[in-house]
Design an enzyme around this catalytic site. Structure first.
Site, PDB file in Angstrom:
ATOM      1  N   HIS A   1      17.121 -36.671  -8.495  1.00 49.04           N
ATOM      2  CA  HIS A   1      16.406 -37.138  -7.304  1.00 49.04           C
ATOM      3  C   HIS A   1      14.923 -36.789  -7.354  1.00 49.04           C
ATOM      4  O   HIS A   1      14.260 -36.788  -6.318  1.00 49.04           O
ATOM      5  CB  HIS A   1      17.050 -36.569  -6.036  1.00 49.04           C
ATOM      6  CG  HIS A   1      18.475 -36.989  -5.886  1.00 49.04           C
ATOM      7  ND1 HIS A   1      18.837 -38.266  -5.528  1.00 49.04           N
ATOM      8  CD2 HIS A   1      19.636 -36.318  -6.088  1.00 49.04           C
ATOM      9  CE1 HIS A   1      20.156 -38.352  -5.498  1.00 49.04           C
ATOM     10  NE2 HIS A   1      20.663 -37.181  -5.841  1.00 49.04           N
TER      11      HIS A   1
ATOM     12  N   GLU B   1       7.582 -14.380 -11.523  1.00 53.88           N
ATOM     13  CA  GLU B   1       7.022 -13.080 -11.126  1.00 53.88           C
ATOM     14  C   GLU B   1       6.419 -12.302 -12.276  1.00 53.88           C
ATOM     15  O   GLU B   1       5.315 -11.795 -12.168  1.00 53.88           O
ATOM     16  CB  GLU B   1       8.138 -12.198 -10.547  1.00 53.88           C
ATOM     17  CG  GLU B   1       8.427 -12.401  -9.107  1.00 53.88           C
ATOM     18  CD  GLU B   1       9.409 -11.348  -8.635  1.00 53.88           C
ATOM     19  OE1 GLU B   1       9.054 -10.573  -7.761  1.00 53.88           O
ATOM     20  OE2 GLU B   1      10.546 -11.298  -9.150  1.00 53.88           O
TER      21      GLU B   1
ATOM     22  N   LYS C   1      12.388 -14.735 -11.303  1.00 54.28           N
ATOM     23  CA  LYS C   1      12.078 -13.616 -12.215  1.00 54.28           C
ATOM     24  C   LYS C   1      11.009 -14.045 -13.220  1.00 54.28           C
ATOM     25  O   LYS C   1      10.073 -13.313 -13.496  1.00 54.28           O
ATOM     26  CB  LYS C   1      13.323 -13.144 -12.987  1.00 54.28           C
ATOM     27  CG  LYS C   1      14.364 -12.396 -12.202  1.00 54.28           C
ATOM     28  CD  LYS C   1      13.961 -10.998 -11.806  1.00 54.28           C
ATOM     29  CE  LYS C   1      13.278 -10.926 -10.485  1.00 54.28           C
ATOM     30  NZ  LYS C   1      14.038 -10.850  -9.277  1.00 54.28           N
TER      31      LYS C   1
ATOM     32  N   LYS D   1       5.903  -4.289  -4.168  1.00 50.62           N
ATOM     33  CA  LYS D   1       7.352  -4.122  -4.078  1.00 50.62           C
ATOM     34  C   LYS D   1       7.883  -4.391  -2.676  1.00 50.62           C
ATOM     35  O   LYS D   1       8.810  -5.153  -2.495  1.00 50.62           O
ATOM     36  CB  LYS D   1       7.716  -2.706  -4.522  1.00 50.62           C
ATOM     37  CG  LYS D   1       9.193  -2.430  -4.576  1.00 50.62           C
ATOM     38  CD  LYS D   1       9.842  -3.151  -5.725  1.00 50.62           C
ATOM     39  CE  LYS D   1      11.341  -2.951  -5.772  1.00 50.62           C
ATOM     40  NZ  LYS D   1      11.975  -3.973  -6.610  1.00 50.62           N
TER      41      LYS D   1
ATOM     42  N   CYS E   1       0.839  -1.181   0.000  1.00 48.34           N
ATOM     43  CA  CYS E   1       0.000   0.000   0.000  1.00 48.34           C
ATOM     44  C   CYS E   1       0.889   1.251   0.000  1.00 48.34           C
ATOM     45  O   CYS E   1       1.933   1.279   0.636  1.00 48.34           O
ATOM     46  CB  CYS E   1      -0.928   0.093   1.203  1.00 48.34           C
ATOM     47  SG  CYS E   1      -2.117  -1.238   1.300  1.00 48.34           S
TER      48      CYS E   1
ATOM     49  N   ASN F   1      -1.514   2.208   5.782  1.00 48.35           N
ATOM     50  CA  ASN F   1      -0.658   1.131   5.270  1.00 48.35           C
ATOM     51  C   ASN F   1      -0.210   0.326   6.478  1.00 48.35           C
ATOM     52  O   ASN F   1       0.375   0.876   7.398  1.00 48.35           O
ATOM     53  CB  ASN F   1       0.542   1.755   4.542  1.00 48.35           C
ATOM     54  CG  ASN F   1       1.613   0.728   4.213  1.00 48.35           C
ATOM     55  OD1 ASN F   1       1.308  -0.437   3.992  1.00 48.35           O
ATOM     56  ND2 ASN F   1       2.852   1.172   4.161  1.00 48.35           N
ATOM     57  N   GLY F   2      -0.519  -0.965   6.491  1.00 46.39           N
ATOM     58  CA  GLY F   2      -0.149  -1.805   7.631  1.00 46.39           C
ATOM     59  C   GLY F   2      -1.284  -2.760   7.944  1.00 46.39           C
ATOM     60  O   GLY F   2      -2.180  -2.958   7.115  1.00 46.39           O
TER      61      GLY F   2
ATOM     62  N   GLU G   1      17.147 -17.524  -8.851  1.00 40.87           N
ATOM     63  CA  GLU G   1      16.770 -16.148  -9.158  1.00 40.87           C
ATOM     64  C   GLU G   1      16.171 -16.053 -10.567  1.00 40.87           C
ATOM     65  O   GLU G   1      15.181 -15.345 -10.781  1.00 40.87           O
ATOM     66  CB  GLU G   1      17.992 -15.228  -8.996  1.00 40.87           C
ATOM     67  CG  GLU G   1      17.786 -13.773  -9.334  1.00 40.87           C
ATOM     68  CD  GLU G   1      16.691 -13.061  -8.524  1.00 40.87           C
ATOM     69  OE1 GLU G   1      16.172 -13.627  -7.562  1.00 40.87           O
ATOM     70  OE2 GLU G   1      16.348 -11.932  -8.910  1.00 40.87           O
TER      71      GLU G   1
ATOM     72  N   ARG H   1       3.827  -0.309  -4.911  1.00 37.23           N
ATOM     73  CA  ARG H   1       3.554  -0.843  -3.573  1.00 37.23           C
ATOM     74  C   ARG H   1       2.227  -1.593  -3.513  1.00 37.23           C
ATOM     75  O   ARG H   1       1.900  -2.211  -2.493  1.00 37.23           O
ATOM     76  CB  ARG H   1       3.526   0.297  -2.547  1.00 37.23           C
ATOM     77  CG  ARG H   1       4.823   1.062  -2.466  1.00 37.23           C
ATOM     78  CD  ARG H   1       4.695   2.175  -1.464  1.00 37.23           C
ATOM     79  NE  ARG H   1       4.595   1.682  -0.107  1.00 37.23           N
ATOM     80  CZ  ARG H   1       5.604   1.416   0.694  1.00 37.23           C
ATOM     81  NH1 ARG H   1       6.819   1.602   0.250  1.00 37.23           N
ATOM     82  NH2 ARG H   1       5.417   0.984   1.905  1.00 37.23           N
TER      83      ARG H   1
ATOM     84  N   TRP I   1      -2.698  -2.720  -1.675  1.00 33.80           N
ATOM     85  CA  TRP I   1      -2.390  -4.133  -1.877  1.00 33.80           C
ATOM     86  C   TRP I   1      -3.218  -4.854  -0.824  1.00 33.80           C
ATOM     87  O   TRP I   1      -3.003  -4.689   0.374  1.00 33.80           O
ATOM     88  CB  TRP I   1      -0.895  -4.398  -1.669  1.00 33.80           C
ATOM     89  CG  TRP I   1      -0.490  -5.790  -2.004  1.00 33.80           C
ATOM     90  CD1 TRP I   1      -0.171  -6.283  -3.232  1.00 33.80           C
ATOM     91  CD2 TRP I   1      -0.339  -6.887  -1.085  1.00 33.80           C
ATOM     92  NE1 TRP I   1       0.145  -7.604  -3.142  1.00 33.80           N
ATOM     93  CE2 TRP I   1       0.049  -8.008  -1.847  1.00 33.80           C
ATOM     94  CE3 TRP I   1      -0.509  -7.033   0.289  1.00 33.80           C
ATOM     95  CZ2 TRP I   1       0.286  -9.253  -1.277  1.00 33.80           C
ATOM     96  CZ3 TRP I   1      -0.285  -8.277   0.855  1.00 33.80           C
ATOM     97  CH2 TRP I   1       0.113  -9.369   0.082  1.00 33.80           C
TER      98      TRP I   1
END
Ligand code: AGP
Length: 609
Positions: A505, A489, A486, A604, A2, A100-101, A482, A27, A74
């Site tokens: 395995h 995402e 990417k 983010k 947010c 925000n929170g 990574e 955000r 968000w």
């Protein structure tokens, strides 16, 4: 998650709020809203979805006012919808709150307020704050906010306005970030610097437990207990262009291309004149403390955790200190064993990730020394650490982390050299060679970025596939992780990263001609082994995209596609190897028509657990 913005001054609030919200959209982008006060009239406009939707709403139904609040959400409590969008109002529509929170005790408060006759219109935890303020409001919004906040448990950065006082915005912070921007006759409020950078460079960081009163005359900061706090404004030196796309179609692409500059700035001023030593004055450890380190624990989340994994290989090899890398969220609840000889390294781009922040507090509480590697000056994690080594990547707006990652790798490489020299596990000559290699990597990175045609062609061939496997050995393994992250995402393609040797395995069962396998197959100690893994994939009709060292002709016989990267010393290969994987994920996402800078469901900075 947010983003919140606020403005009070003599200009029209709406354009300033919208501009700020656009810069905070990274955000969260589930819904957006603004509220303004104009001659005692409080007007709210909200909508589900992104800021461009809010702009349309405002075009149809414009609002006036020189004081206002805005929010981009968000979703945590309550699905993304117009009713759940901020700002939230009280029963009478006389005040608004953006937040925000997370308010953890919102259910018990909701029950209490419900019994008192308050009527709720959303499923959010935030609406509780509006009703609590209403409950305590007589003639001072500030006093009512103070009383309300004494009742809430959880985290918040919030802004509140009341039609009974069109000359003030009340803001408060506990846990979630909040900055106040200052300019003659105007005050700004934001979750992050880029939102107000165009307006002012003079900012005040609000600390936990502080409340501030914003007016055209400036800002007054107090504690929740009503004691005045003297605050010093900080001058932000960021180049405003860093927060613009500058002709690139997406921030992610721009940030990929910014990596040479980000690394250069991260190195700048940290190498001795003769090029044989690293300066890390900010580390916050005495020589004795450095020598007495017996164990290192790295804590982080997501991409920053991958940087930590790369560091594990480097630090153990060159400093001979045992290293563990932990997911912050797991570490914090494990009652970890820490003593004064344990060094904790927290890695975070934003410096606000809730789990990493909590893990830092946990580690310090248990007696460990914490140094953080952060990209955002003054962020919560930096303030909780004994020492901070900043990456100087500049603002990272794309939700998928790129330049912050390679800057973190750069800092971790320098930290390895620093510790190695201090503990004499690296000789001055070796250190000098490694520093020279670091400088050369910059040029190699620029070269690598000069031509992405090969990667675009590979993206074109594979973007319709729905599953990918990424394999690597040694430092190639975190890079495989990574690369897979990417791709997941930004292109919503299912991708798994694995240590190449683990493939047999289990994951080998997945391989068929529909499963492209990206293999990090760089020259080094494990090269022959990786070639065997490629053979194993090929034997099962898998398609191999190999990331290989420049000049490696042999690999062409084995892999279906080859992406070459310039040669460098082994500890620096991750910085080069990750870049083509970032570009591959980017181009696939573009071809699939995905929202590259704002992938669905993500935000983010993850400021909730
Ligand atoms: C990276 O692409 C992700 N968006 C995410 O994994 C991120 O790295 C993670 O949330 C940690 O963030 P931080 O570095 O700001 O703490």
């Amino acid at each position: 998650m947010c983003g919140i913005v606020g403005y009070i001054g003599d200009r029209k609030a709406v354009p300033i709020l919208l501009e700020g919200l656009k810069r905070l959209e990274y955000r969260g982008y589930d819904s957006a809203g603004i509220a303004t006060l104009n001659r005692g009239k409080l007007t709210v406009r909200r909508c589900q979805g992104k800021i461009r939707g809010l702009e349309k709403v405002l075009k149809k139904k414009p609002v006036e006012g020189r004081i206002g609040l805005g929010h981009t959400r968000w979703a945590t409590h309550g699905r993304p919808s117009e009713e759940n969008a901020h700002p939230h109002t009280d029963c009478r529509g006389s005040l608004v709150v953006v937040h925000n929170g997370i308010i953890e005790n919102y259910l018990s408060l909701k029950e209490e307020l419900g019994k008192e006759g308050h009527v709720f219109r959303s499923e959010t935890d935030t609406e509780i704050i509006a009703h609590l303020i209403e409950k305590y409001l007589c003639d001072s919004l500030e006093e009512a906010v103070r009383k309300a906040l004494r009742r809430v448990k959880g985290s918040y950065a919030l802004g509140a306005m009341w039609k009974g006082d069109s000359e003030k915005i009340i803001v408060a912070r506990s846990g979630s970030p909040l900055i106040i921007g200052l300019k003659e006759g105007e005050c700004f409020l934001a979750s992050d610097i880029p939102a107000i950078l165009k307006e002012t460079r003079k900012v005040i960081y609000l600390e936990n437990g502080e409340i501030a009163i914003l007016s055209r005359e400036g800002v007054k900061v107090k504690t929740l207990g009503n004691k005045p706090v003297a605050k010093k404004a900080t001058e932000i030196s960021w180049d405003t262009r860093l927060a613009e796309k500058e002709g690139y179609p997406h921030f992610m692409l721009k940030e990929i291309y910014e990596q040479p500059r980000a690394i250069e700035e991260t190195i700048w001023g940290r190498i001795s004149e003769d090029g044989s030593n690293i300066y890390l004055k900010e580390i916050g450890l005495s020589k004795r403390e450095v020598k007495s380190i017996k164990r290192i624990i790295i804590i982080a989340c997501g991409t920053s955790w991958h940087a930590g994994l790369v560091a594990e290989y480097m630090l153990e090899e060159y400093t001979r200190i045992p290293v563990e890398v932990e997911y912050a969220a797991e570490f914090r609840y494990r009652n970890p064993i820490i003593d004064k000889h344990t060094l904790i390294i927290a890695i975070s781009q934003s410096g606000e990730t809730a789990d990493t922040l909590a893990a830092v507090k946990e580690a310090r509480g248990a007696g460990g020394k914490v140094i953080s590697i952060c990209n955002v000056r003054g962020s919560s994690i930096t303030r909780e650490s004994d020492g901070v080594i900043y990456t100087h990547a500049g603002p990272e707006i794309g939700v998928a982390s790129t330049k912050a990652f390679t800057s973190q790798l750069t800092v971790l490489y320098m930290l390895t050299l620093f510790l190695g020299r201090a503990r004499e596990t690296i000789s001055p000559t070796a250190c000098k060679k490694m520093i020279t290699a670091l400088r050369k990597v910059l040029e190699k990175l620029k070269l690598l970025l000069e031509d992405d045609r090969r990667i675009v062609a590979i993206a074109d061939r594979f973007y319709r596939h729905n599953n990918f496997l990424y394999l690597g050995r040694g430092k190639g393994f975190p890079i495989a992780l990574e690369g897979a992250l990417k791709l997941k995402e930004v292109s919503y393609i299912h991708a798994e990263g694995y240590p190449a040797a683990e493939m047999k395995h289990g994951p080998i069962a997945l391989i068929d001609k529909k499963m492209p396998v990206v293999v990090i197959a760089l020259k080094g100690r494990r090269y022959e082994k990786i070639l065997s893994n490629i053979e194993e994939v090929k034997a099962r009709r898998g398609t191999v995209i190999a990331l290989a060292s420049e000049g490696d002709e042999e690999i062409k016989q084995k892999a279906d596609e080859v992406i070459y990267i310039p040669r460098t010393i082994v500890p620096l290969t991750p910085i080069l190897a990750v870049v083509p994987l970032q570009l591959l994920a980017y181009h696939m996402a573009v071809k699939r028509g995905c929202s590259v800078d704002q992938p669905r469901n993500l935000a983010k900075s993850v400021t909730v657990e």
